[in-house]
Design a protein around this motif. Sequence first.
Motif, PDB file in Angstrom:
ATOM      1  N   LYS A   1       0.834  -1.210   0.000  1.00 14.19           N
ATOM      2  CA  LYS A   1       0.000   0.000   0.000  1.00 14.19           C
ATOM      3  C   LYS A   1       0.864   1.255   0.000  1.00 14.19           C
ATOM      4  N   ARG A   2       1.948   1.251   0.785  1.00 11.53           N
ATOM      5  CA  ARG A   2       2.846   2.412   0.814  1.00 11.53           C
ATOM      6  C   ARG A   2       3.520   2.614  -0.540  1.00 11.53           C
ATOM      7  N   LEU A   3       3.903   1.521  -1.195  1.00 10.85           N
ATOM      8  CA  LEU A   3       4.551   1.635  -2.500  1.00 10.85           C
ATOM      9  C   LEU A   3       3.598   2.137  -3.574  1.00 10.85           C
ATOM     10  N   LEU A   4       2.355   1.692  -3.496  1.00  7.80           N
ATOM     11  CA  LEU A   4       1.380   2.060  -4.524  1.00  7.80           C
ATOM     12  C   LEU A   4       0.684   3.383  -4.249  1.00  7.80           C
ATOM     13  N   ALA A   5       0.809   3.931  -3.061  1.00  8.69           N
ATOM     14  CA  ALA A   5       0.133   5.179  -2.700  1.00  8.69           C
ATOM     15  C   ALA A   5       0.456   6.324  -3.654  1.00  8.69           C
ATOM     16  N   PRO A   6       1.709   6.540  -4.040  1.00  4.17           N
ATOM     17  CA  PRO A   6       1.985   7.641  -4.959  1.00  4.17           C
ATOM     18  C   PRO A   6       1.388   7.449  -6.352  1.00  4.17           C
ATOM     19  N   LEU A   7       1.047   6.237  -6.722  1.00  7.28           N
ATOM     20  CA  LEU A   7       0.492   5.966  -8.042  1.00  7.28           C
ATOM     21  C   LEU A   7      -1.006   6.177  -8.123  1.00  7.28           C
ATOM     22  N   ARG A   8      -1.675   6.225  -6.988  1.00  3.29           N
ATOM     23  CA  ARG A   8      -3.103   6.412  -6.973  1.00  3.29           C
ATOM     24  C   ARG A   8      -3.464   7.877  -7.283  1.00  3.29           C
TER      25      ARG A   8
END
Length: 142
Positions: free
Chosen positions: A129-136
Amino acid sequence: MKRTMLFPPLLFVTVGVNILLSFILIPKYGIMGAAWATLVAYFVRSLLTFIISQRVFHVPYLYIKMARSFLVFGILLFVGTHLPEWHMGIQILLKIILLMLFPALLYLFGFFEKRELARIRSQCDASLKRLLAPLRPSVSHR
């Protein structure tokens, strides 16, 4: 536990084993004999230290889990040292793959308990979730 007086004699045992094995091994094997004598002497010291410390203050180690871990490590070490002599880049890649196989093989050998697997899963989810947060895409409220 105020039982440290039990450990100095171990130094004398270690030195004695080292000297005895050095007299036996060095004439035949040279410097490798000295290395083996030292290795065996310190193994004896570690074993005796473990036995004495367990009698003074027992720690219930998980010996079966430790054995599984050593077995998996031994298998990977054996495979890693018996790889064919390929290009250096391929050898490095294969050894990285072997390193990444370690936790997978631990899982297959039943090393992890259910609660440990649940904890690993939750930590992986949180990291993902932390890794994908900037992509959302961010939602702006007006």
